[in-house]
Design an enzyme around this catalytic site. Structure first.
Site, PDB file in Angstrom:
ATOM      1  N   THR A 275       0.850  -1.190   0.000  1.00 27.48           N
ATOM      2  CA  THR A 275       0.000   0.000   0.000  1.00 27.48           C
ATOM      3  C   THR A 275       0.883   1.237   0.000  1.00 27.48           C
ATOM      4  O   THR A 275       2.080   1.157  -0.299  1.00 27.48           O
ATOM      5  CB  THR A 275      -1.017  -0.038   1.163  1.00 27.48           C
ATOM      6  OG1 THR A 275      -1.966   1.012   0.993  1.00 27.48           O
ATOM      7  CG2 THR A 275      -0.350   0.108   2.522  1.00 27.48           C
ATOM      8  N   ASN A 276       0.327   2.394   0.302  1.00 33.81           N
ATOM      9  CA  ASN A 276       1.090   3.641   0.272  1.00 33.81           C
ATOM     10  C   ASN A 276       0.716   4.508   1.475  1.00 33.81           C
ATOM     11  O   ASN A 276      -0.101   4.109   2.300  1.00 33.81           O
ATOM     12  CB  ASN A 276       0.839   4.369  -1.053  1.00 33.81           C
ATOM     13  CG  ASN A 276      -0.627   4.663  -1.263  1.00 33.81           C
ATOM     14  OD1 ASN A 276      -1.238   5.405  -0.500  1.00 33.81           O
ATOM     15  ND2 ASN A 276      -1.221   4.058  -2.295  1.00 33.81           N
ATOM     16  N   ASP A 277       1.285   5.700   1.537  1.00 29.87           N
ATOM     17  CA  ASP A 277       1.150   6.566   2.713  1.00 29.87           C
ATOM     18  C   ASP A 277      -0.155   7.350   2.799  1.00 29.87           C
ATOM     19  O   ASP A 277      -0.327   8.143   3.725  1.00 29.87           O
ATOM     20  CB  ASP A 277       2.302   7.577   2.737  1.00 29.87           C
ATOM     21  CG  ASP A 277       3.512   7.035   3.470  1.00 29.87           C
ATOM     22  OD1 ASP A 277       3.325   6.252   4.414  1.00 29.87           O
ATOM     23  OD2 ASP A 277       4.635   7.422   3.104  1.00 29.87           O
TER      24      ASP A 277
END
Ligand code: C5P
Length: 223
Positions: A29-31
């Site tokens: 996933t990402n931030d």
């Protein structure tokens, strides 16, 4: 509150970072916190619109009066957006969509063994949702994208506006620690298909959401 009235408008908002499964207990996933998308959804709701929020998992509380559609992966987000887009007056894609997903998701938990000191993951490009919906777009529909950039904000933003056939793109400099992904404040530059642009001040995501919704109201008025 937003200074515009969007009563009768159906607005589809996406938010959060998509999750791409490696196996039953792991994902990429990402931030993204989802805060900007939730703020946009809340602002649209306060302006009187009927709002559907398609959201990846976040730590946030859903804004009151907003219909929620939970998703995890880019493919689920793509399916949710394409099935609802024909009934929407506007689509605002604030979700931070993964660019790549595992070529295959393991059906069982990936194990470490005595002889696998390295593990190679093969990723494939995800579908570009905005490019997928572009051919479905009717003349009276408004489509807005976001772009998180760490360099050449305006140049890269203009390119995305064009390639994704958007009415407006909110370009976001995520190289700065004070604004962007996880913070409560943001500053964006709205880029328009007619070549004009407008930079917001640094402000809370709530305020940036309201400014964005005001621009969407102007875009409806021009249709
Ligand atoms: O190309 P990039 O990911 O920077 O573009 C950002 C915009 O495109 C955002 O509005 C994002 O929600 C959308 N996007 C998409 N499908 C993807 C990747 C991004 O619709 N696969």
């Amino acid at each position: 509150a937003p200074t515009v009235d969007l009563t009768g408008k159906r607005i589809l908002v996406t938010a959060g970072g998509t999750r791409e499964r490696l196996d039953p207990v792991r994902f990429l996933t990402n931030d993204s916190s989802g805060k900007m998308g939730y703020a946009v959804a809340a602002a649209a709701q306060r302006a009187g619109a009927t709002v559907t929020l398609i959201t990846a998992p976040t730590a946030l509380t859903v804004p009151r009066g907003v219909t929620v559609v939970p998703i995890e992966s880019t493919q689920e987000l793509a399916d949710a957006v394409t099935s609802r887009f024909p009934q929407a007056d506007a689509l605002i894609m604030a979700a931070a969509v993964a660019d790549f997903q595992p070529l295959t998701a393991a059906t069982q938990k990936i194990k470490k063994t005595a002889d696998n000191d390295e593990l190679t993951l093969t990723l494939k490009k995800t579908p570009d949702i905005l490019k997928t919906v572009a051919p479905m777009k009717q003349a009276d529909q408004v489509v807005v994208g976001f772009a998180a950039e760490t360099q050449e904000l305006l140049k890269n933003g203009r390119q995305k506006l064009r390639h994704k056939h958007l009415d407006m793109l909110a370009a976001n400099d995520v190289s700065r620690a004070d604004i962007g992904f996880n913070g409560d404040n943001n500053q964006v530059t709205f880029l328009f298909a007619d070549g004009t642009s407008q930079q917001t001040p640094v402000a809370s995501k709530r305020v940036i959401g309201e400014r964005l919704i005001e621009q969407v109201a102007k875009l409806f008025a021009k249709k």
